[in-house]
Motif scaffolding. Structure first.
Motif, PDB file in Angstrom:
ATOM      1  N   SER A 154       0.834  -1.194   0.000  1.00 34.84           N
ATOM      2  CA  SER A 154       0.000   0.000   0.000  1.00 34.84           C
ATOM      3  C   SER A 154       0.868   1.242   0.000  1.00 34.84           C
ATOM      4  O   SER A 154       1.884   1.308   0.696  1.00 34.84           O
ATOM      5  N   LEU A 155       0.403   2.204  -0.772  1.00 39.05           N
ATOM      6  CA  LEU A 155       1.111   3.473  -0.856  1.00 39.05           C
ATOM      7  C   LEU A 155       0.375   4.485   0.005  1.00 39.05           C
ATOM      8  O   LEU A 155      -0.865   4.581  -0.038  1.00 39.05           O
ATOM      9  N   THR A 156       1.123   5.268   0.768  1.00 43.92           N
ATOM     10  CA  THR A 156       0.507   6.267   1.630  1.00 43.92           C
ATOM     11  C   THR A 156      -0.178   7.345   0.796  1.00 43.92           C
ATOM     12  O   THR A 156       0.367   7.813  -0.211  1.00 43.92           O
ATOM     13  N   ARG A 157      -1.379   7.722   1.228  1.00 44.16           N
ATOM     14  CA  ARG A 157      -2.140   8.750   0.516  1.00 44.16           C
ATOM     15  C   ARG A 157      -1.388  10.068   0.579  1.00 44.16           C
ATOM     16  O   ARG A 157      -0.882  10.463   1.633  1.00 44.16           O
ATOM     17  N   PRO A 158      -1.337  10.816  -0.540  1.00 42.19           N
ATOM     18  CA  PRO A 158      -0.672  12.132  -0.522  1.00 42.19           C
ATOM     19  C   PRO A 158      -1.353  13.068   0.460  1.00 42.19           C
ATOM     20  O   PRO A 158      -2.564  13.038   0.668  1.00 42.19           O
ATOM     21  N   ARG A 159      -0.566  13.976   1.024  1.00 43.12           N
ATOM     22  CA  ARG A 159      -1.072  14.933   2.001  1.00 43.12           C
ATOM     23  C   ARG A 159      -1.330  16.266   1.311  1.00 43.12           C
ATOM     24  O   ARG A 159      -0.510  16.755   0.551  1.00 43.12           O
ATOM     25  N   ARG A 160      -2.492  16.833   1.611  1.00 39.32           N
ATOM     26  CA  ARG A 160      -2.841  18.127   1.014  1.00 39.32           C
ATOM     27  C   ARG A 160      -2.007  19.212   1.660  1.00 39.32           C
ATOM     28  O   ARG A 160      -1.907  19.303   2.884  1.00 39.32           O
ATOM     29  N   THR A 161      -1.443  20.077   0.789  1.00 34.07           N
ATOM     30  CA  THR A 161      -0.572  21.149   1.314  1.00 34.07           C
ATOM     31  C   THR A 161      -1.035  22.535   0.896  1.00 34.07           C
ATOM     32  O   THR A 161      -0.433  23.537   1.296  1.00 34.07           O
ATOM     33  N   GLY A 162      -2.062  22.643   0.098  1.00 34.95           N
ATOM     34  CA  GLY A 162      -2.512  23.969  -0.323  1.00 34.95           C
ATOM     35  C   GLY A 162      -3.738  23.883  -1.208  1.00 34.95           C
ATOM     36  O   GLY A 162      -4.183  22.808  -1.617  1.00 34.95           O
ATOM     37  N   ASP A 163      -4.322  25.067  -1.483  1.00 36.52           N
ATOM     38  CA  ASP A 163      -5.535  25.104  -2.309  1.00 36.52           C
ATOM     39  C   ASP A 163      -5.242  24.930  -3.799  1.00 36.52           C
ATOM     40  O   ASP A 163      -6.081  24.463  -4.551  1.00 36.52           O
ATOM     41  N   GLY A 164      -4.062  25.323  -4.231  1.00 36.95           N
ATOM     42  CA  GLY A 164      -3.685  25.134  -5.619  1.00 36.95           C
ATOM     43  C   GLY A 164      -4.502  25.979  -6.577  1.00 36.95           C
ATOM     44  O   GLY A 164      -5.072  27.004  -6.218  1.00 36.95           O
TER      45      GLY A 164
ATOM     46  N   HIS B 161      -1.480  19.638  -8.279  1.00 31.39           N
ATOM     47  CA  HIS B 161      -0.021  19.683  -8.198  1.00 31.39           C
ATOM     48  C   HIS B 161       0.411  18.689  -7.112  1.00 31.39           C
ATOM     49  O   HIS B 161       0.170  18.909  -5.933  1.00 31.39           O
ATOM     50  N   LEU B 162       1.015  17.609  -7.543  1.00 34.66           N
ATOM     51  CA  LEU B 162       1.446  16.556  -6.629  1.00 34.66           C
ATOM     52  C   LEU B 162       2.971  16.536  -6.579  1.00 34.66           C
ATOM     53  O   LEU B 162       3.622  16.263  -7.595  1.00 34.66           O
ATOM     54  N   THR B 163       3.520  16.822  -5.407  1.00 37.99           N
ATOM     55  CA  THR B 163       4.978  16.811  -5.214  1.00 37.99           C
ATOM     56  C   THR B 163       5.386  15.473  -4.603  1.00 37.99           C
ATOM     57  O   THR B 163       4.880  15.096  -3.534  1.00 37.99           O
ATOM     58  N   VAL B 164       6.261  14.759  -5.304  1.00 38.34           N
ATOM     59  CA  VAL B 164       6.747  13.456  -4.841  1.00 38.34           C
ATOM     60  C   VAL B 164       8.185  13.637  -4.352  1.00 38.34           C
ATOM     61  O   VAL B 164       9.054  14.101  -5.103  1.00 38.34           O
ATOM     62  N   ARG B 165       8.431  13.237  -3.101  1.00 36.92           N
ATOM     63  CA  ARG B 165       9.763  13.325  -2.510  1.00 36.92           C
ATOM     64  C   ARG B 165      10.363  11.917  -2.435  1.00 36.92           C
ATOM     65  O   ARG B 165       9.709  10.982  -1.977  1.00 36.92           O
ATOM     66  N   ASN B 166      11.590  11.796  -2.934  1.00 38.76           N
ATOM     67  CA  ASN B 166      12.271  10.493  -2.947  1.00 38.76           C
ATOM     68  C   ASN B 166      13.274  10.433  -1.802  1.00 38.76           C
ATOM     69  O   ASN B 166      14.382  10.967  -1.876  1.00 38.76           O
TER      70      ASN B 166
END
Length: 416
Positions: free
Chosen positions: A327-337, A342-347
């Protein structure tokens, strides 16, 4: 002597008396013969005059189209004023020919009344060719039969045969109401067969236009010229249409060399057959660039095919990850956009990270290796259309995946 002997000299006449009586008798006989001859000549002259009068009446009735009346007068002329040792008062051969011609005219009208148009046209033709035709509107009646036959042929989808009938009217009876009707029918058929088709589908208009350019006769010269003009433009447009078809197929990953070969064929015909016209010159210009257009279409088809294969592969990868991966963790909302996601992926894995997604859009990206903490991680921002998506990530051969509906907001996720 007897009494008879005494009377004999008294009974004898004098020679002079006998001669006088002979003269009287001869004169009387001459007068009688003269009277008989005068009477015969008078009657003969009257009969011959009657023959000429009857012939004139017959001609007049024939010219008016009244063959019933003409028949009676012409036959009466044939039977009047004829003496074997005298010249006939009328042209008996001509009168007989005229009677036959009138019979032909009446037969043609009878056939026309029965709507046997072909036979009626032939009979009118025989009448007009008889050499003794006097009825001035016979050609008009024949033209009406040709119009009727043309409409009948149109109803049977035999337009070109109908055109031949209309062309005969235009050639034989120009300036008549029938010719006006025939001209209207010709142009109506032409526009239906050629003009409409050339606008809707120029390639299908080629054969009809070519057929119209082959119509014979001076009467059809205007429509023939129009057909040549339409054919020249149809050849150009057909070539352009086939080029567009080849390009459209290439955008669908299908390279169709036959489309470009067909385009070359019709454009060459336009350039060669109509060199001094605008469509001919434009066709020549298209031919100059056709090889390059063909090559680009071939390259485009290969490119689209590769892209489709790539997209199909991504979809399979995501589907397999959803089925078999972590399972992949759900992305966290960071702004209204804005209007996009706009999805930022951190490696933060310390190794190269492969990210794939499918939904409103399907694509993949590789996030380079970097720091091993979310704060120091290498990042990639993915811009998407709002909607439902499935994501999968792969790091060192393992997969993780998840499904989410993303609104037009800013999100971030960190993969460790």
């Amino acid at each position: 002597m007897s009494d008879l002997h005494l009377l004999a000299p008294v009974a004898q006449e004098e020679p002079g008396t006998r001669r006088g009586r002979s003269v009287v008798l001869a004169v009387a006989l001459v007068l009688v013969v003269a009277a008989v001859v005068w009477l015969f000549v008078t009657l003969l002259q009257g009969s011959r005059a009657e023959a000429r009068t009857e012939a004139a009446l017959g001609h007049s009735a024939h010219a008016a189209g009244d063959c019933r009346a003409a028949d009676g007068h012409l036959k009466s002329a044939l039977n009047s004023g004829t003496v074997s040792f005298l010249d006939p008062p009328v042209d008996r051969t001509g009168l007989r020919a005229e009677l036959t011609a009138c019979e032909t005219l009446e037969r043609a009208r009878h056939l026309a009344g029965r709507q046997e148009h072909r036979r009626a046209i032939r009979e009118f033709g025989d009448y007009l060719a008889s050499g003794v035709a006097r009825y001035g509107d016979a050609l008009g009646e024949q033209s009406e039969e040709r119009i009727a036959l043309g409409r009948e042929l149109e109803a049977k989808d035999a337009e070109q045969r109908a055109v031949r009938q209309y062309a005969a009217v235009l050639a034989d009876a120009p300036g008549t109401p029938s010719a006006k009707t025939a001209r209207k029918r010709v142009w109506t058929l032409y526009e239906r067969d050629v003009e409409w088709g050339s606008r809707k589908n120029p390639c299908q208009a080629l054969d009809p236009a070519r057929t119209w350019t082959r119509q014979a006769g001076d009467a059809l010269a205007p429509v023939r010229a129009a057909a040549h003009d339409t054919l020249s433009w149809s050849l150009l447009r057909c070539g352009e249409q086939r080029i567009a078809s080849g390009q459209s197929a290439a955008n669908d990953a299908r390279y169709q060399p036959q489309a470009f070969r067909g385009a070359r064929a019709v454009l060459t015909r336009a350039a060669e057959n109509y060199p001094d016209t605008k469509p001919g010159r434009l066709a020549d210009e298209r031919l100059d660039t056709l090889s390059a257009v063909d090559a680009r279409a071939q390259a485009r088809a290969a490119e689209v095919a590769r892209e489709r294969l790539r997209v199909a592969t991504i979809k399979k990868q995501v589907s397999a990850a959803l089925r078999d991966g972590d399972s992949l963790t759900r992305p966290r909302r960071t702004g209204d956009g804005t209007s996009a996601v706009h999805l930022t992926v951190r490696n933060a894995t310390g190794r190269e990270l492969y990210v794939a997604w499918t939904g409103r859009q399907t694509d993949s990206v590789t996030v380079p290796a970097g720091g091993k903490t979310c704060a120091r991680a290498k990042t990639v921002t993915i811009v998407l259309e709002p909607g439902a998506y499935a994501f999968a990530v792969r790091e060192k051969g393992g997969w993780a995946a998840g499904r989410w509906s993303l609104a037009s907001k800013d999100f971030t996720t960190c993969v460790k």
